[in-house]
Scaffold this active site. Structure first.
Site, PDB file in Angstrom:
ATOM      1  N   ASP A 314       0.616  -1.128   0.217  1.00 48.93           N
ATOM      2  CA  ASP A 314      -0.170   0.002  -0.102  1.00 48.93           C
ATOM      3  C   ASP A 314       0.763   1.340  -0.046  1.00 48.93           C
ATOM      4  OD1 ASP A 314      -2.622   1.340   0.377  1.00 48.93           O
ATOM      5  OD2 ASP A 314      -1.878   2.031   2.371  1.00 48.93           O
ATOM      6  N   GLU A 367       1.147  -0.416  -5.286  1.00 48.30           N
ATOM      7  CA  GLU A 367       0.171   0.577  -5.616  1.00 48.30           C
ATOM      8  C   GLU A 367       0.846   1.954  -5.335  1.00 48.30           C
ATOM      9  OE1 GLU A 367      -3.554   3.331  -3.475  1.00 48.30           O
ATOM     10  OE2 GLU A 367      -1.867   2.527  -2.273  1.00 48.30           O
TER      11      GLU A 367
END
Length: 631
Positions: A314, A367
């Site tokens: 993330d 990401e």
């Protein structure tokens, strides 16, 4: 209650590795470990707290009293406190009471290596001893092939707390999810699930992205062994498991990692590097050896102990840049005078090298939303070493295009075709993630213009375009049946909608697209290679039509795709093709079973009429707001 007995699980070699930031199995040493010492059962505790004056284990067994069970500090300067406490076993609630040499500051902290935590809002760690027997041997033996970059990768993104709930709004537990979720994902034909963070987190509205228990599956849904069983059942059904993993920041909760031993132990001491202004959270000190070992050990822990097949990392962009979300004067350039966070970049490369070196059958997925180069290229080539990267630019451009009324789309054809100028610079995954259906952004269905028919036709077209565009795919839960409302983390998806024909039609469409994706080598064998894609015509903006070819290793597998982005049917539409013969229609998004007008499957035979630079062509009908696939 017996006092602490001097004992250690660490060898001198362990300590040397830890100090050098190269010990990547710290979960085998640090934390709480039920064991037997000299014939006596108890629990060994070990915690890293280098600026501590004293560290004690407090819990339900000693009335949470400060110094009754004080650990022993190692002599080697490692900053590790440890000891064996007889009689304590699984189920014991505990924390570390840490008195710091730093002005006598006292902190009471959850164990960073705890395998289980109390159900939030309670914050104690729990001594845990698992006893799970895995049954996924067939999957583990073959997952390297199933997870390869030239294999289908269709991902269903899931938030376990809101995928489905009971009638009283209680969570489904891991065991219940092991029945219902596994059956559903299997029926829908997805190859992988991606779980939003399941590591313990204190605050439900964070969706799990602010962690306090990095080594503990959240107790909201059950025990660690029950989570293992969920993973196991997915594997037995042939479904891979990806976990969202958050090495970018952590919350300031009093029991968490922040100011752990009265010093900036895990977070960077310079607020310009150690505090995240967007999320009001703390940023790891990627230049500290022991912190790197903590994070890489954590990544390997989930791959090792929970048989996870991939980690989606993330907020990578926030790690890469020193000026991320910062104004002028709020950040300091690196030694070369630019904005790259060299320590974080070094950490990411070591992370990926270690993950792939120890678990070659898995994937890491970034990401990452910027133009940072070579994110998914190997470290030895100068890349960051991820297996894949989310294609955020494609997602943004595509959704912006689809929001437009069809009458204006001919002026914005470049929004769709631009992705092909960079599509093969990385190994891209195409995401329609949870971030796109919250905070007033509306659901995918309600991003679409027009009346009800046009909205559903647009959504069917969007998915058809997504599955035939180069790259892997990800759809957030609810999108696969056209959920009308935005996602709400605090309640179940609107499953009642599937009783209606248009919503169940979207479900059927996704099922069939998954089948076609998995059975069509042209869609996955070269999904990250320029050789796997060829435009037929990207210039017919007047009709808002795109035609293109997807290619695998064998020419017989090639697919011809035609997409019509207007509500006007394109009849007798001629498309050039590279070879002669009969083309079979594999898919038509306007089919009745999907809620369309009922366009029938058809085969077409090539004609000896040059078109689009080819010697032969076919004449087809492209339905309104529709996409067709021929083989």
């Amino acid at each position: 209650m017996s006092k602490v007995i001097v004992h250690s699980l660490f060898s001198e070699f362990d300590i040397d590795l830890f100090k050098a930031g190269k010990h990547f199995r710290l979960y085998e040493k640090l934390g709480s470990h039920p064991m037997e010492l000299n014939g006596e059962k108890g629990t060994y505790f070990a915690v890293w707290a280098p600026t501590a004056k004293s560290v004690s284990v407090v819990g339900d067994f000693n009335g949470w009293q400060g110094k009754s069970h004080e650990l022993n500090v190692r002599w080697d300067g490692s900053g590790i406190w440890e000891g064996f406490i007889p009689e304590l076993g699984p189920g014991t609630l505990y924390k570390y009471y840490i008195l710091s040499n730093n002005f006598g500051i006292a902190t009471e902290k959850a164990d960073p290596f705890a395998r289980l935590c109390e159900h939030p809002p309670k914050t104690a760690s729990v001594v845990w001893e698992g006893d799970y027997s895995w049954q996924d041997g067939n999957w583990m033996d073959t997952r390297g092939d199933k997870n390869a970059l030239d294999k289908p990768y269709s991902v269903y993104e899931v938030h376990l707390g809101s995928w489905k709930r009971k009638e009283n709004n209680d969570f489904l537990n891991y065991t219940e999810l092991g029945e219902e979720l596994v059956k559903y994902v299997n029926e829908m034909g997805f190859t992988h699930v991606e779980f939003m963070p399941i590591m313990e987190y204190p605050f439900d509205p964070s969706w799990g992205y602010q962690l306090t228990g990095y080594f503990a599956p959240t107790s909201r849904f059950g025990t660690p062994d029950e989570f293992k069983q969920l993973v196991d059942k997915l594997h037995q059904a042939g479904i891979g498991v990806i976990l969202d993993w958050v090495p970018s920041h952590f919350p300031e909760d009093a029991h968490g990692l922040g100011f752990f031993d009265g010093s900036h132990l895990y977070e960077h001491p310079d607020r310009r590097k150690g505090y995240h202004p967007d999320w009001k959270s703390l940023i790891f000190n990627y230049g500290r050896n022991e912190v790197r070992a903590f994070l890489i050990s954590n990544a390997l822990f989930w791959l090792d102990q929970y048989h996870v097949d991939g980690l989606r990392v993330d907020a990578v962009a926030s790690m890469l840049y020193l000026d991320y979300s910062r104004e002028e004067g709020e950040w300091e350039p690196n030694i070369y005078g630019n904005n790259e966070n060299l320590e974080a970049i070094s950490f990411i490369r070591e992370l990926n090298e270690t993950v792939y070196g120890n678990f070659p059958g898995v994937q890491t997925i970034a990401e990452e939303s910027t133009s940072f180069s070579m994110v998914s290229k190997p470290v030895h080539m100068g890349g960051l070493g991820f297996g894949m990267k989310w294609m955020m630019g494609w997602m943004h451009d595509t959704l912006e295009y689809f929001k437009k009324e069809p009458i204006y789309r001919k002026h914005h054809q470049n929004d769709l075709t631009f992705s092909m100028t960079y599509a093969f610079t990385e190994n891209f995954m195409l995401p329609f993630s949870h971030d796109e259906v919250v905070y007033g952004k509306r659901s995918l269905l309600y991003k679409m213009p027009g009346d009800e028919w046009q909205r559903f036709a647009n959504l069917r077209l969007l998915y058809g375009y997504m599955f035939t565009h180069p790259g892997a795919n990800l759809i957030f839960m609810g999108g696969e049946f056209g959920q009308s409302s935005e996602w709400n983390y605090n309640q179940s998806l609107d499953w009642h909608l599937t009783q209606y024909e248009l919503h169940s039609g979207i479900q059927e469409l996704i099922k069939d697209l998954n089948k076609i994706y998995k059975s069509s080598p042209a869609l996955y064998e070269k999904q990250f290679s320029q050789e796997g894609f060829q435009w037929v015509d990207y210039g017919d903006a007047e009709n808002s039509v795109l035609t293109y070819i997807r290619k695998g290793h064998n020419q017989e597998d090639d697919l011809v795709i035609a997409a019509n982005f207007t509500p006007v049917p394109r009849t007798k539409y001629r498309v050039g093709v590279p070879k002669t013969g009969t083309l079979k229609q594999l898919f038509n998004s306007d089919a009745k079973k999907y809620g369309g007008a009922g366009s029938k499957k058809m085969s077409v035979t090539t004609e000896n009429e040059p078109w689009h630079g080819y010697d032969n062509s076919i004449e087809i009908t492209i339905p309104p707001l529709g996409i067709v696939i021929f083989q």
